[in-house]
Design an enzyme around this catalytic site. Sequence first.
Site, mmCIF file in Angstrom:
data_model
loop_
_atom_site.group_PDB
_atom_site.id
_atom_site.type_symbol
_atom_site.label_atom_id
_atom_site.label_comp_id
_atom_site.label_asym_id
_atom_site.label_seq_id
_atom_site.Cartn_x
_atom_site.Cartn_y
_atom_site.Cartn_z
ATOM 1 N N SER A 258 0.964 -1.206 -0.092
ATOM 2 C CA SER A 258 -0.038 0.030 0.046
ATOM 3 C C SER A 258 0.897 1.313 -0.065
ATOM 4 O O SER A 258 1.961 1.063 0.020
ATOM 5 C CB SER A 258 -0.960 0.036 1.199
ATOM 6 O OG SER A 258 0.130 0.070 2.336
ATOM 7 N N LYS A 259 0.326 2.480 -0.163
ATOM 8 C CA LYS A 259 1.189 3.701 -0.199
ATOM 9 C C LYS A 259 1.489 3.719 1.280
ATOM 10 O O LYS A 259 2.916 4.161 1.369
ATOM 11 C CB LYS A 259 0.161 4.886 -0.255
ATOM 12 C CG LYS A 259 0.537 5.682 -1.126
ATOM 13 C CD LYS A 259 -0.564 6.797 -1.669
ATOM 14 C CE LYS A 259 0.678 7.760 -2.304
ATOM 15 N NZ LYS A 259 -0.307 9.018 -2.783
ATOM 16 N N ARG A 260 0.752 3.333 2.132
ATOM 17 C CA ARG A 260 1.457 3.503 3.616
ATOM 18 C C ARG A 260 2.756 2.426 3.701
ATOM 19 O O ARG A 260 3.681 2.880 4.496
ATOM 20 C CB ARG A 260 0.374 2.803 4.641
ATOM 21 C CG ARG A 260 0.607 3.706 5.855
ATOM 22 C CD ARG A 260 -0.628 3.211 6.712
ATOM 23 N NE ARG A 260 -0.011 2.416 8.052
ATOM 24 C CZ ARG A 260 0.875 2.975 8.936
ATOM 25 N NH1 ARG A 260 0.874 4.350 8.891
ATOM 26 N NH2 ARG A 260 1.352 2.555 9.901
ATOM 27 N N GLU A 263 5.556 4.248 2.144
ATOM 28 C CA GLU A 263 6.125 5.440 3.030
ATOM 29 C C GLU A 263 6.931 4.686 4.189
ATOM 30 O O GLU A 263 8.171 5.153 4.480
ATOM 31 C CB GLU A 263 4.954 6.006 3.657
ATOM 32 C CG GLU A 263 4.355 7.208 3.004
ATOM 33 C CD GLU A 263 2.929 7.646 3.351
ATOM 34 O OE1 GLU A 263 2.602 7.393 4.472
ATOM 35 O OE2 GLU A 263 2.313 8.048 2.325
#
Length: 495
Positions: A258-260, A263
Site C-alpha cells: 500500500s501507499k502506507r 512510506e
Amino acid sequence: MTPPNQPARVRFAPSPTGFLHLGGARTALYDYLLAKQTGGEFILRIEDTDQKRYVPEAEENFKKALHWLGLDPDEGPDSGGPHAPYRQSKRKDIYREHAEQLIEKGGAYYCFCSPEELEKTRQEQQANNETPHYVGGCYNLDPAESAQRAANGEEHVIRFKIPSEGTTTAHDLLRGDITVENETLDDIILIKSNGLAVYHLAAMVDDHLMGITHVIRGSEWLPTFPVHKRIYDAFGWEEPVWVHPSLFLKPDGKGKLSKRDMEQAREKGYPIFVEDMIEMGFLPEAVNNWIALIGWSYDDKTEFFTMEDLIEKFSLEKLNPSPAAINFSKLDHFNGLHIRNLDVEDFAERIRPFFEKAGYTVDEAILPKVAAAIQTRTKRLTDVVDMAGFFFQEEVELVPERIVSKKMSAEQAAEAARRLIQLFGAVPEINQANCEQPLRDLAKDMGLKAGHIFRLLREALTGQKVSPPLFDIMDILGKEKTIARLEKVVEVMGE
Ligand code: GLU
C-alpha cells in the site's frame, strides 16, 4: 488487436499527484520496451484532471526520473507530437464534446442531483451494507429538457449509463475474460460539476484519439475495467489491448503493497521513488533490470539484462499477472552486476557527482585510476565517498590510537613512518615489486609484524581502517603525496 510486431503506440499516463515510484517506473518501462521493440512510439501524457491532488513538482519529477531511466518519450508535453496537447487540463473541450456525443447516442445523461441528496443516499446505502451507487434516476428525465436545463446553466454532472440487467465482459491479455454483472457497475460520473472530465472518460477518449494500441496500466484499474470497455463500446471504437500487470506485494509477500507500506519502507531506507534510487547510488541499468523482473521473466535462468537485451527479449505474453513481492536486496544485487559491467571510464563519470556532492574537488588526473581501484568493490555509488574520498583530500584526518598497534609505542610509530619515507624516497616508483619485501624487512628489523606496518601505512594514507589495496593507493597518490602523508604521521606521533 494490433497484430504482433506492428508498431505499438503506448502511453505512460501518470497523474501528477506524487513522485514517480517503482510501480509507475515499471509501467513506463514496459511501455517503452514494447514501443521500441516494435518500432512504435512511447507517449507521455499528463493526467492532471484531479485538481485537489495536484502536486506542482510532480511533472518535473516524472520527466527527470524517466530521463534518468533512459525512458524518454517520443511524444509528450515537452517533445510535442501529432496529438498535442499531451496534458489533460488542456483538453477539457475535447472531453466535453465527447460526453455530449455519448448523450446523443443514449450512452450518458445529465444528472442534476444535488451533492446533499447524493450524500444522503450514500449514507443510507452504507448503513444497509450496500456499496454506494447512484440511484437518482436522472436517466429517466426527458433528454431534450435535460439538455435545456444544462444549457441554462443549471448545475449538473454527466453520468455514464449502464443497464441494470445483463453482464459485461472485458478482456485482459494476461488475465483473460473478466465478466461482471451489470448491476454491480455504477453509473459513474464522466464530467464533474466543475466541467472537468474524470479519468474514466478522459483516458478513454485520449487513448482512442491518440491511437493507443496497448494500454498497460496498474491493476488498481481492474475493478473499473468493465466500465472502460463499455465506454469504448458506447462510442463504437475499437478497443486497445488491455494489460494489467501484477500487483506489488509487501517485501514479506504478505499483502498488497500500500501507499502506507511504501512510506514505511522508505523510512526504513528502502528506495521507493526513482529519486531515492538516484540519490542512493543505484544505476538506472540496475533499476530497469530489477523492475523488469518484478512480474516478467524471459526464462527461468537469465537474470542479467541490459536495456538492449530487454528491448529484444521483452514480451507482453510473458508478463505474469500473479502478485509479486518486492525484494529490495535484489536491487543491490543487480546494482553490483551492472556496476561491474560498466567500462571504467563510464564508471568514473557515474561516481564523480557523488564525490562532488560530498564536497570533494575531484582530481581529474587520478579519477580514472581511483575508479579502477574501487569498481569491483562498489555496491552502491554512494559507497565511493567513504571508500575513496581520501584520494581527493588535501590531508587526511589521522586517528593516533589506530596508527599505533598494540605492543607498539608512539615513538616506534614515528620511527616506522620516518623509515618508510626513506624507503619510498629511495625507490624509482612505489609499487609492490619494489617495496613489499623491504617493508617486511623493515618490520622485522624493528621487531614488529608486517601487519603493524601495513596498518600504519593504511591509516596514514587514508585515515581509514579499511581501504582499497595499499599499493593501488600509493600508485594513485604518487610518491609526493604518499611521503607527505607519512610526514604528518611523524609530526603527530612525535608530539
Ligand atoms: N492517471 C492514471 C494513474 O496515474 C493512469 C492510469 C492509466 O495508465 O491508464 O493512475
